[in-house]
Design a protein around this motif. Structure first.
Motif, PDB file in Angstrom:
ATOM      1  N   SER A 151     132.718  15.137  72.391  1.00  0.00           N
ATOM      2  CA  SER A 151     134.145  15.342  71.987  1.00  0.00           C
ATOM      3  C   SER A 151     134.927  15.251  73.329  1.00  0.00           C
ATOM      4  CB  SER A 151     134.663  16.534  71.319  1.00  0.00           C
ATOM      5  OG  SER A 151     133.883  16.640  70.034  1.00  0.00           O
ATOM      6  N   LEU A 152     136.122  15.149  73.317  1.00  0.00           N
ATOM      7  CA  LEU A 152     136.929  14.944  74.548  1.00  0.00           C
ATOM      8  C   LEU A 152     136.590  16.415  75.312  1.00  0.00           C
ATOM      9  CD1 LEU A 152     140.571  13.792  73.472  1.00  0.00           C
ATOM     10  CD2 LEU A 152     138.855  12.497  74.520  1.00  0.00           C
ATOM     11  N   GLY A 153     136.601  16.135  76.814  1.00  0.00           N
ATOM     12  CA  GLY A 153     136.359  17.254  77.595  1.00  0.00           C
ATOM     13  C   GLY A 153     134.817  17.763  77.621  1.00  0.00           C
ATOM     14  N   ASN A 154     134.092  17.219  76.795  1.00  0.00           N
ATOM     15  CA  ASN A 154     132.608  17.849  77.126  1.00  0.00           C
ATOM     16  C   ASN A 154     132.006  17.289  78.459  1.00  0.00           C
ATOM     17  OD1 ASN A 154     131.548  17.133  73.731  1.00  0.00           O
ATOM     18  ND2 ASN A 154     132.823  18.844  74.566  1.00  0.00           N
ATOM     19  N   ASP A 155     131.399  18.299  78.883  1.00  0.00           N
ATOM     20  CA  ASP A 155     130.362  17.861  80.300  1.00  0.00           C
ATOM     21  C   ASP A 155     129.053  17.465  80.034  1.00  0.00           C
ATOM     22  OD1 ASP A 155     132.417  18.715  82.248  1.00  0.00           O
ATOM     23  OD2 ASP A 155     132.190  20.965  81.475  1.00  0.00           O
ATOM     24  N   ILE A 156     128.642  16.442  80.381  1.00  0.00           N
ATOM     25  CA  ILE A 156     127.306  15.813  80.235  1.00  0.00           C
ATOM     26  C   ILE A 156     126.754  15.626  81.467  1.00  0.00           C
ATOM     27  CG2 ILE A 156     126.208  13.972  78.775  1.00  0.00           C
ATOM     28  CD1 ILE A 156     128.584  13.566  77.138  1.00  0.00           C
ATOM     29  N   ASP A 157     125.674  16.045  81.531  1.00  0.00           N
ATOM     30  CA  ASP A 157     124.614  15.767  82.481  1.00  0.00           C
ATOM     31  C   ASP A 157     123.356  15.477  82.454  1.00  0.00           C
ATOM     32  OD1 ASP A 157     125.932  17.509  85.431  1.00  0.00           O
ATOM     33  OD2 ASP A 157     126.536  18.178  83.335  1.00  0.00           O
ATOM     34  N   THR A 158     122.627  14.378  83.303  1.00  0.00           N
ATOM     35  CA  THR A 158     121.517  14.083  83.137  1.00  0.00           C
ATOM     36  C   THR A 158     120.575  14.494  84.405  1.00  0.00           C
ATOM     37  OG1 THR A 158     121.724  11.763  84.430  1.00  0.00           O
ATOM     38  CG2 THR A 158     121.980  12.047  81.894  1.00  0.00           C
ATOM     39  N   GLY A 159     119.274  14.813  84.147  1.00  0.00           N
ATOM     40  CA  GLY A 159     118.459  15.248  85.165  1.00  0.00           C
ATOM     41  C   GLY A 159     117.672  14.187  85.739  1.00  0.00           C
ATOM     42  N   ARG A 160     116.588  14.615  86.470  1.00  0.00           N
ATOM     43  CA  ARG A 160     115.941  13.300  87.107  1.00  0.00           C
ATOM     44  C   ARG A 160     115.065  12.943  86.180  1.00  0.00           C
ATOM     45  NH1 ARG A 160     111.071  15.115  91.669  1.00  0.00           N
ATOM     46  NH2 ARG A 160     110.335  12.801  91.939  1.00  0.00           N
ATOM     47  N   ALA A 161     114.821  11.351  86.522  1.00  0.00           N
ATOM     48  CA  ALA A 161     114.084  10.361  85.380  1.00  0.00           C
ATOM     49  C   ALA A 161     114.668  10.545  83.942  1.00  0.00           C
ATOM     50  CB  ALA A 161     112.687  10.568  85.331  1.00  0.00           C
ATOM     51  N   SER A 162     115.996  10.590  83.989  1.00  0.00           N
ATOM     52  CA  SER A 162     116.435  11.047  82.673  1.00  0.00           C
ATOM     53  C   SER A 162     117.575   9.744  82.160  1.00  0.00           C
ATOM     54  CB  SER A 162     117.030  12.376  82.415  1.00  0.00           C
ATOM     55  OG  SER A 162     116.168  13.211  82.684  1.00  0.00           O
ATOM     56  N   ARG A 163     118.035   9.610  80.985  1.00  0.00           N
ATOM     57  CA  ARG A 163     118.976   8.845  80.657  1.00  0.00           C
ATOM     58  C   ARG A 163     119.683   9.067  79.272  1.00  0.00           C
ATOM     59  NH1 ARG A 163     118.298   2.732  78.170  1.00  0.00           N
ATOM     60  NH2 ARG A 163     120.555   2.199  78.326  1.00  0.00           N
ATOM     61  N   LEU A 164     121.051   8.785  79.505  1.00  0.00           N
ATOM     62  CA  LEU A 164     121.746   9.115  78.103  1.00  0.00           C
ATOM     63  C   LEU A 164     122.553   7.652  77.621  1.00  0.00           C
ATOM     64  CD1 LEU A 164     122.971  11.080  75.860  1.00  0.00           C
ATOM     65  CD2 LEU A 164     124.747  11.537  77.307  1.00  0.00           C
ATOM     66  N   GLN A 165     122.628   7.709  76.329  1.00  0.00           N
ATOM     67  CA  GLN A 165     123.498   6.458  75.886  1.00  0.00           C
ATOM     68  C   GLN A 165     124.398   7.154  74.681  1.00  0.00           C
ATOM     69  OE1 GLN A 165     122.337   3.185  72.938  1.00  0.00           O
ATOM     70  NE2 GLN A 165     122.225   2.193  75.049  1.00  0.00           N
TER      71      GLN A 165
ATOM     72  N   SER B 299     123.182  12.338  86.702  1.00  0.00           N
ATOM     73  CA  SER B 299     124.772  11.780  86.484  1.00  0.00           C
ATOM     74  C   SER B 299     125.419  12.839  85.953  1.00  0.00           C
ATOM     75  CB  SER B 299     124.545  10.409  85.878  1.00  0.00           C
ATOM     76  OG  SER B 299     123.989   9.476  86.580  1.00  0.00           O
ATOM     77  N   ARG B 300     126.584  12.650  85.820  1.00  0.00           N
ATOM     78  CA  ARG B 300     127.636  13.615  85.195  1.00  0.00           C
ATOM     79  C   ARG B 300     128.730  12.824  84.927  1.00  0.00           C
ATOM     80  NH1 ARG B 300     129.263  19.535  87.550  1.00  0.00           N
ATOM     81  NH2 ARG B 300     127.226  19.719  86.862  1.00  0.00           N
ATOM     82  N   ILE B 301     129.370  13.220  83.756  1.00  0.00           N
ATOM     83  CA  ILE B 301     130.676  12.407  83.087  1.00  0.00           C
ATOM     84  C   ILE B 301     131.198  13.252  82.013  1.00  0.00           C
ATOM     85  CG2 ILE B 301     129.408  10.276  83.092  1.00  0.00           C
ATOM     86  CD1 ILE B 301     129.566  10.257  80.044  1.00  0.00           C
ATOM     87  N   LYS B 302     132.431  12.778  81.923  1.00  0.00           N
ATOM     88  CA  LYS B 302     133.340  13.586  80.833  1.00  0.00           C
ATOM     89  C   LYS B 302     134.223  12.677  80.164  1.00  0.00           C
ATOM     90  CE  LYS B 302     134.881  17.502  82.049  1.00  0.00           C
ATOM     91  NZ  LYS B 302     135.790  18.696  82.459  1.00  0.00           N
TER      92      LYS B 302
END
Length: 289
Positions: free
Chosen positions: A60-74, A89-92
């Motif tokens: 949702s809008l405003g959610n903080d998303i982080d990936t750690g070492r050797a990690s990935r998100l789609q 990485s970190r996105i919102k």
């Protein structure tokens, strides 16, 4: 320790689409996790405390998303835009507007650190220049294409190997390198190359040739480029994102272009339940990590 990989299948995408269609408007849901590899954490409206992300979890809008070492998100957005993150990485997602009747959308995302890929949907092409990606030192206006970038230490690692860039004193917290990857032959927006406009301070520089990039060493420093990125630098960025050129093409073809479950839902003005592939029709593969 072996990788912990969780993917969403084509059949599961149908259930995910139905779930997203039933959500109330107040939830401000913009999409869902389509692939989770290793250590990914996020906050959601349902769980405001940071927790381990799972496939099909709502974004949702405003959610903080982080990936750690050797990690990935789609992340698969409702308009079928794909946003992928590499390690550390970190996105919102700050802004999302989608009109399924007009098949037009606009997206706004903030990237605080790490590496990212933004793959535009057909709907986003209907509003060229209305979507943007913000880093700590730059704003990237997207005109329907594939954009990749690195922020912070990852940007400096790549820049130091590019001819002429290594002499700049970069900030390991804010340095930003942005590459116009450009769509492949299977791009869902057609074969139009697309473009990006990178703004730093009061200066905006268009990048219109795939394979060209810009570099911003840090806050208060001028934008450098566009320049043709080396094959080694391009490959390094792909490695950080965990993908090859062939895998990018597969994502375009399988997840966006030829997935009947996704097509039935995201291109259905009535938002009806998606149909399942016939038994004789092979299902496309899941997103490739």
């Amino acid at each position: 320790m072996p990788k912990r990989i969780t993917l969403i299948s084509a059949a599961a995408l149908g259930a995910l689409a139905t779930l997203l269609a039933a959500l109330p408007a107040a939830a401000q849901t913009v999409g869902a996790n389509a692939a989770v590899i290793n250590d990914v954490t996020m906050t959601t409206q349902a769980q405001p405390v940071r927790h381990r992300a799972v496939v099909k979890e709502r974004v949702s809008l405003g959610n903080d998303i982080d990936t750690g070492r050797a990690s990935r998100l789609q992340v698969l957005l409702l308009d079928r835009t794909i946003f992928a993150l590499g390690s550390n990485s970190r996105i919102k997602v700050d802004r999302f507007v989608y009109d399924p009747n007009r098949k037009a959308s606009a997206v706004g995302v903030s990237v605080a650190r790490g590496t990212f890929r933004f793959m535009s949907s057909r709907a986003l092409h209907a509003n060229p220049g209305q979507s943007s990606i913000r880093t700590p030192v730059a704003t990237i206006g997207v005109r329907g294409t594939i954009v990749e970038g690195a922020v912070g230490a990852a940007a400096l690692m790549i820049a130091r190997r590019e001819a002429g860039l290594g002499r700049y004193a970069g900030d390991p917290q804010t340095a930003s390198l942005i590459l116009l990857r450009g769509p492949g032959a299977n791009a869902q927006g057609g074969e139009t190359p697309g473009a990006i406009d990178v703004t730093v301070g009061d200066k905006t520089v268009p990048v219109e040739q795939p394979g060209h990039a810009v570099f911003v060493p840090g806050a208060g420093q001028p934008l450098i480029g566009p320049f043709l990125m080396s094959r080694a630098g391009s490959a390094m960025l792909s490695d950080m994102l965990g993908t090859s050129a062939a895998q990018i093409a597969a994502e375009e073809r399988q997840v966006l272009q030829r997935n009947p479950v996704v097509d039935d839902f995201f291109e259905n003005d009535k938002g009806e339940r998606p149909t399942r592939p016939s038994p004789n029709q092979p299902s496309p593969n899941s997103p490739t990590p």
